[in-house]
Design a protein around this motif. Structure first.
Motif, mmCIF file in Angstrom:
data_model
loop_
_atom_site.group_PDB
_atom_site.id
_atom_site.type_symbol
_atom_site.label_atom_id
_atom_site.label_comp_id
_atom_site.label_asym_id
_atom_site.label_seq_id
_atom_site.Cartn_x
_atom_site.Cartn_y
_atom_site.Cartn_z
ATOM 1 N N GLU A 153 2.025 -10.939 1.563
ATOM 2 C CA GLU A 153 2.255 -10.030 0.437
ATOM 3 C C GLU A 153 1.775 -8.633 0.752
ATOM 4 N N LYS A 185 -6.251 -9.920 1.183
ATOM 5 C CA LYS A 185 -6.156 -9.569 -0.232
ATOM 6 C C LYS A 185 -7.408 -9.968 -1.005
ATOM 7 N N CYS A 217 -2.511 5.932 -6.163
ATOM 8 C CA CYS A 217 -2.577 4.791 -7.074
ATOM 9 C C CYS A 217 -3.992 4.581 -7.592
ATOM 10 N N ASN A 220 -6.355 -0.627 -9.988
ATOM 11 C CA ASN A 220 -5.545 -1.770 -10.411
ATOM 12 C C ASN A 220 -4.188 -1.828 -9.729
ATOM 13 N N GLU A 221 -3.789 -0.745 -9.077
ATOM 14 C CA GLU A 221 -2.464 -0.686 -8.452
ATOM 15 C C GLU A 221 -2.507 -0.834 -6.936
ATOM 16 N N SER A 224 -0.291 -3.910 -5.657
ATOM 17 C CA SER A 224 1.140 -3.702 -5.920
ATOM 18 C C SER A 224 1.691 -2.536 -5.101
ATOM 19 N N THR A 225 0.873 -1.510 -4.871
ATOM 20 C CA THR A 225 1.306 -0.380 -4.053
ATOM 21 C C THR A 225 1.497 -0.813 -2.609
ATOM 22 N N SER A 227 2.205 -3.773 -1.554
ATOM 23 C CA SER A 227 3.353 -4.669 -1.475
ATOM 24 C C SER A 227 4.678 -3.911 -1.556
ATOM 25 N N SER A 228 4.779 -2.981 -2.483
ATOM 26 C CA SER A 228 6.043 -2.255 -2.663
ATOM 27 C C SER A 228 6.332 -1.331 -1.481
#
Length: 409
Positions: A153, A185, A217, A220-221, A224-225, A227-228
């Motif tokens: 991920e 992670k 970011c 909390n991001e 997700s940052t 991963s994207s």
């Protein structure tokens, strides 16, 4: 020995880039909510050992913006066990990248002292730099790209910078004893529970190593940052558009090119770890180690044949330290070493078929132009690459047996 003819090949890559780095960083910070930031608070900026495109102006712009909101920034060298696992060595690596207190506009606080944050469910012990714990805030910065050892991920990015980079030698050594796809992670999340992360800045480079994407970011991001942006980076990662070769000649390898000297996403991860032989490049020849590697030839074990000039440029201590940290012993093993480039090439060709499927590249990053034999034309055209049949080169050597560069096409 009769040497084959190589033809110039051109690939069309994603080359859009950020031209004005200072403006891009200013734009990212424009949406940052600094209303709760404590004035005159310290903020440690993570800086790793990888040569991010235009890292000096990028870092300077970050420092300037942090100062503009009333903070006192300083740099925390965040590179795991690189630099010989010493504070002095890690500062020296930053200097090689052009990063000094003067160029960055803030102090560099280099130490390998860490604090344990306990064990993960997987059994790995998490360490974090004491300097990061003691800072009022931490600002994590890193490049996001596919990792050379695992896929998951999150791979190489903000989470890795937190878990491995800020882990210093103890943290890096410990986490590399476990499957990184399972511990990066959770280790990063554990560290985020103990530091006060101000923000993260993730960047992606295009296929020709220029800044393509930049994203600021919140804590909390971070995941997700990572991963994207990993999806974006993987999509534009340069590769050789051929699945099978009899011979791949790589002019140079090095730590400034990949953590493993040669990107396993290009040459095949099976050469480093067991797995599917895809792509299947039967013989891999490497001719030189970049000066920026400072003798660290971690990844050399993935080559089949090398010349003595490469072997003589290797610092065993630096190479073994890197390989011991990763736990991939084969990465530090020596390939068959012959006297000259010519001896290496001759040995490779002696075991190759008459209809030779061969490619020569400068390194695993520079793949916009490379050279290939006629036997792979069909594969190249199917992949959309452009072959220039009127632009040819052949393998020639100087009086010492060193392979000469191909003429620029």
């Amino acid at each position: 020995m009769t040497y084959p003819t190589f033809y110039d090949v051109e690939q069309t890559f994603e080359t859009s880039r950020i031209d004005n780095i200072a403006k891009a960083v200013d734009t990212a910070f424009a949406s940052f909510d600094s209303s709760t930031v404590k004035p005159e608070a310290t903020v440690g900026i993570t800086v790793g050992s990888r040569g991010i495109d235009r890292i000096v102006p990028l870092l300077h712009a970050v420092v300037r913006n942090l100062k503009s909101i009333g903070l006192r920034p300083f740099i925390i060298p965040s590179m795991g066990s690189h630099g010989g696992s010493t504070a002095e060595g890690q500062t020296a690596i930053l200097a090689k990248l052009g990063i000094t207190e003067e160029s960055a506009g803030c102090p560099i606080v280099s130490s390998v002292e860490t604090v344990s944050l306990g064990l993960l469910d997987e059994g790995a012990e998490v360490f974090v730099a004491k300097d990061a714990l003691e800072a009022d805030y931490v600002f994590v910065m890193n490049r996001v790209k596919p990792h050379t050892l695992f896929h998951g991920e999150v791979e190489s990015g903000l989470c890795k910078m937190l878990a491995i980079g800020l882990g210093k030698p103890r943290g890096a050594d410990n986490l590399h004893n476990f499957p990184l796809e399972k511990v990066i992670k959770p280790a990063a999340l554990r560290i985020l529970e103990h530091i006060n992360l101000l923000a993260g800045l993730a960047v992606v480079e295009n296929a020709v190593e220029k800044l393509h994407t930049l994203k600021l970011c919140t804590s909390n991001e971070v995941v997700s940052t990572d991963s994207s942006l990993l999806s974006i980076s993987a999509a534009i990662l340069p590769r050789i558009p051929v699945e099978t070769l009899d011979l791949l000649i790589i002019d140079e390898m090095g730590k400034n090119i990949s953590g493993t000297g040669m990107d396993t996403n290009v040459i095949g991860a099976w050469r480093r770890m067991a797995g599917e032989r895809k792509p299947e490049y039967k013989t891999l020849v490497v001719l030189n180690l970049t000066p920026q590697s400072q003798g660290n030839a971690h990844g050399i074990g993935m080559a089949d044949l090398i010349p003595k000039r490469l072997a003589d440029s290797i610092d065993p201590a630096a190479t073994y330290a890197n390989s011991l940290t990763t736990g991939v012993w084969a990465s530090g093993r020596m390939p068959i070493t012959l006297a000259t480039d010519k001896a290496v090439i001759d040995a490779a060709l002696a075991k190759a078929p008459t209809t030779l499927r061969a490619v020569r590249i400068t390194n695993t990053l520079s793949l916009q132009h490379f050279w290939a034999t006629e036997a792979v034309f069909s594969d190249l055209k199917t992949a959309g690459a452009t072959v220039h049949p009127d632009k040819t080169n052949t393998l020639t050597f100087d009086s010492t047996g060193t392979l000469m560069p191909f003429e620029t096409c």
